[in-house]
Write an enzyme that holds these catalytic residues in place. Structure first.
Site, short mmCIF file in Angstrom:
data_model
loop_
_atom_site.label_atom_id
_atom_site.label_comp_id
_atom_site.label_asym_id
_atom_site.label_seq_id
_atom_site.Cartn_x
_atom_site.Cartn_y
_atom_site.Cartn_z
N ASP A 170 -25.59 52.21 -72.97
CA ASP A 170 -26.91 52.73 -72.60
C ASP A 170 -27.70 53.04 -73.87
O ASP A 170 -27.56 52.33 -74.87
CB ASP A 170 -26.74 53.98 -71.72
N SER B 221 -30.12 52.87 -61.97
CA SER B 221 -29.49 53.40 -63.19
C SER B 221 -28.73 54.68 -62.90
O SER B 221 -27.76 55.01 -63.56
CB SER B 221 -30.55 53.70 -64.26
N HIS C 159 -32.07 58.51 -71.28
CA HIS C 159 -31.43 57.73 -70.22
C HIS C 159 -29.91 57.72 -70.36
O HIS C 159 -29.17 57.91 -69.38
CB HIS C 159 -31.99 56.31 -70.27
#
Length: 762
Positions: free
Chosen positions: A142, A544, A216
């Protein structure tokens, strides 16, 4: 004058040369390495040197990565002529441009049944599972990690498993000592990104280290296996204990995503390294468009992981409700869609005509009070003012008012910033047909709510028809036990699978809407530069978010059943998934509130408790995957690219890709009336177990299963059955689909496989 012209031409030539170079991924015949080269890296460097008269140091600098596990070959920074020259070598099997992928961007443990009693009914104590999961390592590819987050606290955790071979890389803003017994590894892979960005970092905020400056990666890794953090919330919303799915598992992060995307060369290098490091699960909340498996870097890397016993979970994508939009469709990958929780963040718009419009919001600043403000819609400097794009609003028109903005084109939170910068005091974001009735809450920079399409249509009509439209916005915090839930998110990408229609994708859905998890202190919750707020947790939506839920659950199943293969774990999660919501009604699709179907939700919503004891599993060996690949009419070189073997024998291939021992069925008649598949199930329940089949058919298809009863004397015993699907005479369903299911049942278990029927590719 002449010299200046010469210099100008030289500069233009150099500029052109620089621009012409790109990152290429090069697939090599691994066994062709001459004995004169000690390593494959030396051989690849020599091959690059032979392309030109470059100095050795320059040739080495053009070599970005040497892949040894996930892929046979290397990536290099080349111009098109050099790429073509390489391809002329007999040892080079393929050369292709570096693909770019994108990110698919507290209540969930309880919603999934992961409370203190989890596993007791299935014969596992929470303490036993916790101790077992101490040895499970979840690798997350990520944007990196914010190691100071409380979600990575290692209090009470034992020593790091001896199988771990990874490391915690240091950088100017990342001390390797920041890793601990919870966050045991952190690496960064940026060569592909740097080459695509002209050799450097385009953003001042970008960091070459494993540090997460986007948020994220911290969110996804803490969702998968974050430690329990009490009194967590996002600016007062979703208050409670924030925890990952596998709270005692270890986390290793691999930073592969940057401001301009996630580059295939970096992803392959990270997967290569993660497999060697010793991870048990790989979680990738990223993806791109569909491509043949031999050109899909994630699929190629995931095959190597699967062969080494590593479970790979990937997000399905956020391109719903568009048909055939699902990404990461390789059958050895778990493809995860998104659904809602039974938690919501209600907000209202009280209109001047007395009507109350229901929406959602995570706005946490000062409220608007009780005085109504004027509403404006589609009044601005351009035809795009209805979308509230940057520069589209006229401050003299919107100042001091509430602006109605259509959802779409630009980011939802950016619309709020555009309204605020133009002097607006509030915003109502109204869905269009593309988003339907899906409601996603956002932490806007000004008072703002989001409403669905039907409500949005009423609002737009009110603003147009009233001479003095007014409204006041009201925010109501957090509510629980929302019904119905789960509902499939409208953004969740759907099938059919365009690469292999005979494999049903997505596989399952998991929680992916308004998910609370850890966050980076380098960026505000909206991700906008002008957002100066900082928070330890954030609420986000996307596949996600659903992907790391399944990654964490796979870690728990790995802890409970260390002998299970990745395909067995996948089967357990799929065949025990449910298709009824908390009102005992079939799952619905948020896009239009219609009934969902297996092309939208796959096998259904994951149920971790039932997955612990699935009764039967559909296991798949590497050899069976090769038979599957052979049935796709790929060349031998294409298959070798995926399986990394010197050669493959396709004499024993499946007659149809759907013959793969997959836990779900996708039947493509394609001009035929009869399709027949054989499946094999393995008993992982009790000895002396008997299962009977229950068939739920489609109106246009007859289904017969032989035998109709399976009797297992021993644990680990395997049994086969054959299903015959017959399209009824006169049926012509072009570009349409029907659905059914096949379920093996006894008093303890229901092992359910959805079936999707199509009559043509669409």
């Amino acid at each position: 004058m002449a010299s200046s012209i010469t210099i100008s031409f030289l500069l233009i030539f150099l500029l052109y040369s620089t621009e012409a170079k790109k990152t290429y991924i090069v697939r090599v015949k691994h066994s062709d390495k001459p004995d004169s080269f000690p390593t494959h890296h030396d051989w690849y460097t020599s091959q690059l040197q032979s392309l030109s008269t470059q100095q050795q140091s320059e040739s080495e600098s053009s070599l970005l990565y040497t892949y040894t596990t996930s892929f046979n070959g290397f990536s290099a920074f080349l111009d098109s002529n050099e790429a073509e020259s390489l391809l002329r070598s007999d040892s080079i099997l393929d050369v292709f441009e570096d693909p770019v992928y994108t990110l698919h961007t507290t209540r969930t443990p309880e919603f999934l049944g992961l409370n203190s009693e989890f596993g007791v009914a299935a014969g596992y104590s929470g303490q036993d599972l916790g101790q077992a999961s101490n040895s499970v390592i979840i690798g997350v590819l990520d944007t990196g990690v914010w190691p100071e987050s409380k979600s990575f606290d290692d209090s009470g955790m034992p020593e790091i498993p001896s199988k771990w071979k990874g490391e915690c890389e240091s950088g100017t803003d990342f001390d390797s000592k920041l890793c601990n017994k919870k966050l045991i590894g952190a690496r960064s892979f940026s060569k592909g990104f740097q080459m695509a960005s002209g050799g450097g970092f385009s953003s001042k905020r970008e960091s070459v280290s494993p540090r997460d400056v986007d948020g994220h990666g911290t969110h996804t890794s803490s969702t998968a296996a974050g430690s329990a953090v009490r009194n967590a919330s996002f600016l007062g919303y979703a208050a409670g204990t924030a925890r990952g799915m596998a709270t005692r598992a270890r986390i290793a992060t691999y930073k592969v995503c940057w401001s301009t995307g996630c580059f295939g060369s970096d992803i392959l290098a990270a997967m290569d390294r993660a497999i060697l490091d010793g991870v048990d699960v790989l979680s990738l909340s990223l993806g791109g468009g569909s491509a043949p498996y031999y050109r899909d870097t994630i699929a190629i890397g995931a095959f190597s992981a699967m062969e080494k016993g590593v479970f790979v979970s990937c997000s399905a994508g956020n391109s719903g409700p568009t048909r055939s939009s699902v990404a990461n469709v390789a059958p050895w990958v778990m493809t995860v869609g998104a659904g809602t929780l039974d938690r919501d963040f209600p907000a209202f718009a009280n209109l001047g005509n007395g009507k109350r419009l229901v929406g959602v919001s995570l706005y946490s600043g000062e409220g608007m009070g009780t005085k109504p403000l004027e509403l404006v819609y589609n009044k601005g400097n351009s035809s795009s003012s209805n979308l509230c794009l940057p520069g589209s609003l006229d401050p003299t028109t919107v100042r001091g008012k509430i602006v109605v903005c259509d959802r779409g084109v630009n980011a939802r939170v950016e619309k709020g910033a555009v309204v605020r910068d133009a002097g607006g005091l509030g915003m109502i974001m109204a869905n269009t047909a593309a988003s339907g009735e899906e409601l996603v809450a956002d932490s806007h920079l000004l008072p703002a709510i989001a409403v669905g399409k039907k409500t949005g249509d009423l609002l737009r009509e009110y603003v147009k028809s009233e001479t003095n439209p007014m409204a006041v916005l009201v925010f109501k915090g957090t509510i629980l036990d929302v019904r119905p839930s789960p509902v499939v998110a409208a953004f969740s990408s759907r099938g059919p699978n365009t690469v292999t229609p005979e494999i049903l994708k997505p596989d399952v859905i998991g929680p992916g809407v308004n998910i609370l998890a850890g966050w980076s202190d380098a960026i505000g919750p909206t991700g906008l530069e002008k957002d100066s707020r900082r928070t330890q947790f954030n609420i986000m939506s996307g596949t996600s978010m659903s992907c790391p839920h399944i990654s964490g659950l796979a870690g728990l199943l790995k802890a409970a059943h260390p002998e299970w293969s990745p395909s067995a774990i996948k089967s357990a999660l799929m065949t025990t998934a449910y298709t009824l919501d908390n009102t005992n009604s079939p799952l619905r699709d948020a896009a239009d509130n219609s009934l969902s179907n297996p092309h939208v939700h796959g096998s259904g919503h994951v149920d971790p408790l039932k997955a612990l004891t699935p009764g039967l599993v559909y296991d798949i060996s590497t050899e069976e995957y090769i038979k599957f690949l052979c049935s796709l009419d790929y060349t031998v070189d294409h298959i070798v690219a995926i399986v990394k073997r010197p050669s493959v024998n396709c004499l024993k291939k499946f007659s149809n890709p759907g013959q793969l021992n997959y836990p779900s069925f996708s039947v493509l008649f394609g001009g035929k009336r009869v399709v027949r598949y054989t499946r094999e199930v393995t008993n992982v329940g009790a000895a002396n177990a008997v299962y009977k089949v229950v068939v739920s058919g489609a109106p246009s298809v007859g289904i017969s299963v032989k035998p109709s009863k399976l009797a297992f004397r021993k644990v680990g015993e395997k049994k086969r059955y054959t299903v015959t699907f017959v399209s009824k005479k006169g049926v012509s369903l072009t570009n349409k689909a029907e659905y059914g299911s096949i379920t093996w049942t006894n008093t303890q278990h229901e092992v359910r496989s959805p079936v999707a029927f199509s009559w043509n590719r669409f």
